[in-house]
Design a protein around this motif. Structure first.
Motif, PDB file in Angstrom:
ATOM      1  N   LEU A 149       0.829  -1.203   0.000  1.00  0.00           N
ATOM      2  CA  LEU A 149       0.000   0.000   0.000  1.00  0.00           C
ATOM      3  C   LEU A 149       0.869   1.261   0.000  1.00  0.00           C
ATOM      4  CD1 LEU A 149      -2.896   1.147   0.166  1.00  0.00           C
ATOM      5  CD2 LEU A 149      -2.591   1.232   2.645  1.00  0.00           C
ATOM      6  N   GLY A 150       1.877   1.272   0.857  1.00  0.00           N
ATOM      7  CA  GLY A 150       2.768   2.437   0.912  1.00  0.00           C
ATOM      8  C   GLY A 150       3.506   2.639  -0.401  1.00  0.00           C
ATOM      9  N   VAL A 151       3.993   1.530  -0.963  1.00  0.00           N
ATOM     10  CA  VAL A 151       4.710   1.633  -2.235  1.00  0.00           C
ATOM     11  C   VAL A 151       3.770   2.169  -3.321  1.00  0.00           C
ATOM     12  CG1 VAL A 151       5.877   0.317  -4.050  1.00  0.00           C
ATOM     13  CG2 VAL A 151       6.427  -0.127  -1.658  1.00  0.00           C
ATOM     14  N   ALA A 152       2.519   1.725  -3.295  1.00  0.00           N
ATOM     15  CA  ALA A 152       1.552   2.207  -4.293  1.00  0.00           C
ATOM     16  C   ALA A 152       1.395   3.722  -4.209  1.00  0.00           C
ATOM     17  CB  ALA A 152       0.200   1.522  -4.088  1.00  0.00           C
ATOM     18  N   ARG A 163       2.979  -7.094  -4.363  1.00  0.00           N
ATOM     19  CA  ARG A 163       2.635  -6.888  -5.771  1.00  0.00           C
ATOM     20  C   ARG A 163       1.119  -6.785  -5.975  1.00  0.00           C
ATOM     21  NH1 ARG A 163       4.172  -4.512 -10.247  1.00  0.00           N
ATOM     22  NH2 ARG A 163       6.290  -5.025 -10.831  1.00  0.00           N
ATOM     23  N   SER A 164       0.393  -7.672  -5.294  1.00  0.00           N
ATOM     24  CA  SER A 164      -1.056  -7.668  -5.482  1.00  0.00           C
ATOM     25  C   SER A 164      -1.641  -6.339  -5.039  1.00  0.00           C
ATOM     26  CB  SER A 164      -1.702  -8.803  -4.679  1.00  0.00           C
ATOM     27  OG  SER A 164      -1.214 -10.045  -5.126  1.00  0.00           O
ATOM     28  N   ARG A 165      -1.224  -5.867  -3.866  1.00  0.00           N
ATOM     29  CA  ARG A 165      -1.749  -4.600  -3.361  1.00  0.00           C
ATOM     30  C   ARG A 165      -1.333  -3.444  -4.268  1.00  0.00           C
ATOM     31  NH1 ARG A 165      -5.693  -2.138  -0.586  1.00  0.00           N
ATOM     32  NH2 ARG A 165      -5.464  -3.331   1.341  1.00  0.00           N
ATOM     33  N   LEU A 166      -0.092  -3.487  -4.673  1.00  0.00           N
ATOM     34  CA  LEU A 166       0.418  -2.445  -5.568  1.00  0.00           C
ATOM     35  C   LEU A 166      -0.367  -2.441  -6.880  1.00  0.00           C
ATOM     36  CD1 LEU A 166       2.695  -0.392  -6.355  1.00  0.00           C
ATOM     37  CD2 LEU A 166       4.062  -2.357  -7.038  1.00  0.00           C
ATOM     38  N   ASN A 167      -0.606  -3.633  -7.430  1.00  0.00           N
ATOM     39  CA  ASN A 167      -1.298  -3.717  -8.718  1.00  0.00           C
ATOM     40  C   ASN A 167      -2.768  -3.304  -8.608  1.00  0.00           C
ATOM     41  OD1 ASN A 167       1.094  -4.646  -9.714  1.00  0.00           O
ATOM     42  ND2 ASN A 167       0.450  -6.766 -10.001  1.00  0.00           N
ATOM     43  N   ARG A 168      -3.348  -3.485  -7.429  1.00  0.00           N
ATOM     44  CA  ARG A 168      -4.746  -3.067  -7.250  1.00  0.00           C
ATOM     45  C   ARG A 168      -4.860  -1.588  -6.952  1.00  0.00           C
ATOM     46  NH1 ARG A 168      -5.514  -7.696  -3.966  1.00  0.00           N
ATOM     47  NH2 ARG A 168      -5.416  -6.353  -2.153  1.00  0.00           N
ATOM     48  N   THR A 169      -3.831  -1.006  -6.306  1.00  0.00           N
ATOM     49  CA  THR A 169      -3.965   0.334  -5.748  1.00  0.00           C
ATOM     50  C   THR A 169      -3.352   1.434  -6.597  1.00  0.00           C
ATOM     51  OG1 THR A 169      -3.809  -0.726  -3.597  1.00  0.00           O
ATOM     52  CG2 THR A 169      -3.660   1.667  -3.624  1.00  0.00           C
TER      53      THR A 169
END
Ligand SMILES: Nc1ncnc2c1ncn2[C@@H]1O[C@H](COP(=O)(O)OP(=O)(O)OP(=O)(O)O)[C@@H](O)[C@H]1O
Ligand SMILES: [Mg+2]
Ligand SMILES: [Zn+2]
Lengths: 394, 269
Positions: free
Chosen positions: A309-312, A341-347
């Motif tokens: 989430l933070g990286v996103a 990756r999943s969170r980044l790709n969603r966010t």
């Protein structure tokens, strides 16, 4: 209006550029320097002769294993790594490192002190690092030349004068770290934030070589960020930019050291930021998860989710080409990458992450140490002949 | 500006290795059905699928241990025939199989050159072999082995994997396929092998990584190819898919995000 550069200015600039090439690339042939710097052969020859006379480089015939080459091989230019060096330090919350680093970025000697859980006062830091330097001086060569010193500290650093307003532990308040360390080792010590120096190191000789838009994330009790945008450090007005650990990701979340709630580093949690082999580390958590411990699995999932989430958020704001995970975050990223990756790709926005690379620090835990060495070498590389040849201090 | 030490590989345009419509049966068992796979320079392509989905069989077709019953094999855009491991390695395709095939009683250097000394028509002396082995390991930033004259039997699982990988890249390979390189490793050794896998691709190789561990896959993959019951269920960018979607693809051959019927033609970027 500035006056046009003089011959002398140009010569100094070329000397610095050549030395920097050899410092960064390692042994380099004259032919490659000629091509890379866009100067003609005789100019390169004159520059290398001067740098060699100053004891900063040596030139030698290439080591050729195949044999039978045609024509005269181009001389190879190599930094005098054993002779020309700096002192580099890192100050973590509970860990001090001191190293003697040769020109070319070679660690020649290093000392380390750990104090899990408690940390060091500024006075203790100065004493310990001063002691390490005294020891390392004994093993330095007699004709050695120390050309600078730099320190990477796990705290915010005021850009104008290197003062540490607060942290790493409570007895640090408006600490004039540079002055204190300079007094302790008898030479000027440049001060930088550990993540700010980590990104410089990874960009110079690590995972982010050739990549000018980079976020380096350093985990070590707290999370620091070092940011390069178009190849330049993002420092902020006072030098405090990059405190990504205090990006609020959950306003009603866990209390943070800084007094706010739901800061990124508070939500990611101590598991991710504790070092060593204890159970309370990401390694311990990952091992337990691999054995089928459901709490551990859930813990891993949460850590990876918050990390992603933070990286996103950072990726949306800065659109980096690369995010480098350093310090304790290296292992955290590798062990929880599916969540990250999943969170980044969603966010994140799909265009901001389209060309994004996620990497671990190629210099490992030492990225800030190498960065501190770069800080210390900067003066020599800017002006090799005038600043480089002060005799070794002490 | 500084010279760039290793120019970053240009963004992949055409696959260096491509399989189209590959079928393979063992007697009555139809193991691979019209399988497609594209592999690019500078990228890690993860190959995932349930036990028995056909991953290792596909890899053996790539490596020339099996010959496909039908289908096309392209290398650098040109059709090629690969009927033996020799054919594959002549193209620059190297496979690190699940069982590694290292000789315990030989040292690291001997293992790296085992069976290869005379293959390319030149004989190397011990000193050159030692130097090349050392340079290869250093080029991969491998610092975990203390001596290259150590017997392989004395190495840890992660170090053995490292030696097998170094052996595969020794001969200017272009494509390296790793069949479950992290399967038997603990957390910290897995981390080292993953970083090595990533480095191979960042140095310009095309890497195929087989793994059942989704953290490993997402940690290093640029693209993910999913096999489901011997068919290509999807080939997707790692930046466009989530863990749960991959799990759906592995277990059911499709995922809602790509609509029903997202078979071999469904997601192919
Ligand atoms: N030589 C063979 N003869 C007959 N059947 C075979 C042979 N090799 C593989 N198979 C069958 O082909 C199918 C695919 O096997 P393969 O080893 O390719 O799967 P995999 O995806 O690698 O699985 P795993 O994840 O367990 O390694 C299985 O049903 C297997 O039994
Ligand atoms: Mg298999
Ligand atoms: Zn905070």
């Amino acid at each position: 209006m500035r006056a046009a550069p003089t011959q002398e200015d140009i010569r100094r600039q070329n000397l610095g550029a050549l030395l920097r090439h050899v410092h960064v690339l390692g042994p380099t042939s004259r032919a490659r320097l000629t091509a890379g710097m866009g100067l003609n052969r005789s100019t390169i020859g004159a520059l290398t002769t001067e740098l060699a006379a100053a004891g900063l480089i040596v030139e030698e015939a290439p080591r050729d294993t195949s044999g039978g080459g045609r024509g005269r091989p181009s001389l190879v230019v190599r930094a005098q790594s054993q002779r020309v060096y700096v002192y580099a330090f890192t100050i973590g919350v509970d860990r001090l490192v001191a190293a003697r680093v040769g020109l070319g970025g070679v660690i020649l000697d290093r000392r380390e002190l750990q104090r899990p859980g408690s940390g060091f006062s500024p006075k203790e830091v100065a004493e310990a690092l001063g002691g390490f330097v005294a020891q390392m001086r004994l093993s330095a060569p007699h004709d050695g030349v120390c050309v600078g010193a730099g320190v990477a500290v796990c705290a915010m650093v005021r850009g104008s004068d290197g003062t540490i307003p607060e942290g790493p532990t409570q007895d640090w308040r408006n600490e004039p770290l540079g002055e204190r360390l300079s007094a302790a080792i008898g030479m000027v010590v440049m001060v930088g934030n550990d993540a700010d120096l980590g990104v410089v190191a990874e960009h110079t000789r690590g995972a982010a070589v050739g990549c000018d838009d980079v976020i380096y994330l350093h985990g070590d009790v707290c999370i620091g960020g070092g940011i390069l945008s178009a190849g330049r450090p993002v420092a902020g007005g006072d030098g405090y930019a990059g405190e990504v650990g205090h990006m609020v990701v959950n306003p009603d979340g866990r209390p943070c050291r800084c007094g706010a709630r739901g800061c990124w580093e508070a939500e990611i949690g101590e598991f991710a930021l504790t070092r060593g082999t204890a159970k309370h580390t990401i390694g311990g958590l990952a091992d337990a998860a691999a054995r089928g411990d459901h709490d551990a699995e859930e813990g891993m999932r949460r850590v990876g989710d918050w990390l992603g989430l933070g990286v996103a958020n950072l990726v949306n704001i800065l659109n980096p080409q690369m995010v480098v995970f350093g310090g304790t975050l290296r292992e955290v990223y590798l062990a929880t990458a599916a969540q990250v990756r999943s969170r980044l790709n969603r966010t994140s926005l799909s265009v901001t992450r389209e060309h994004l690379k996620l990497r671990t620090a190629a210099l490992g835990d030492d990225a800030p140490l190498y960065g501190a060495a770069e800080l210390a070498f900067a003066r020599l590389l800017d002006n090799p002949l005038e600043s480089g040849l002060a005799p070794a201090a002490g | 500006m500084a010279l760039s030490p290793t120019p970053a590989p240009p963004p992949a345009s055409n696959p260096v290795l491509e399989l189209r419509g590959v079928n393979k049966s063992f007697g009555a068992v139809h193991v691979l059905r019209d399988v497609d796979l594209s592999v690019y320079e500078g990228q890690v392509t993860a190959l995932v699928g349930d036990n028995g989905a056909g991953k290792s069989t596909l890899v053996k077709c790539i490596g020339g241990i099996h010959t496909a019953d039908s289908g096309e094999y392209f290398f650098d855009g040109a059709p090629v025939t690969v009927h033996s491991p020799r054919d594959a390695s002549d193209l620059g395709v190297e496979i690190v199989y699940q069982d590694l095939a290292l000789c315990d009683n030989l040292d690291i250097v001997q293992n790296m050159f085992l069976g290869r000394e005379r293959r390319r028509g030149w004989v190397l002396d011990e000193d050159s072999m030692e130097q090349i082995a050392e340079e290869t390991l250093a080029g991969l930033s491998v610092r975990t082995v203390s001596s290259i004259r150590q017997r392989v039997s004395s190495l840890s699982g992660g170090q053995r994997q490292t030696v097998a990988i170094a052996k595969a890249v020794l001969w200017n390979s272009k494509v390296v396929v790793l069949d479950e390189p992290t399967a038997a490793l603990g957390v910290s050794q897995t981390a080292q092998v993953l970083e090595l896998v990533r480095r191979l691709a960042d140095n310009g190789l095309a890497v195929v990584l087989i793994s059942h561990n989704m953290n490993d896959v997402f940690a290093v993959a640029d693209r993910i190819a999913v096999l489901y019951l011997g068919r290509t269920a999807a080939q997707v960018n790692a930046g466009e898919i989530t863990h749960s979607q991959i799990v759906e693809l592995i277990t059911s051959g499709q995922t809602e995000a790509f609509g029903p019927g997202a078979g071999r033609n469904g997601v192919n970027r």
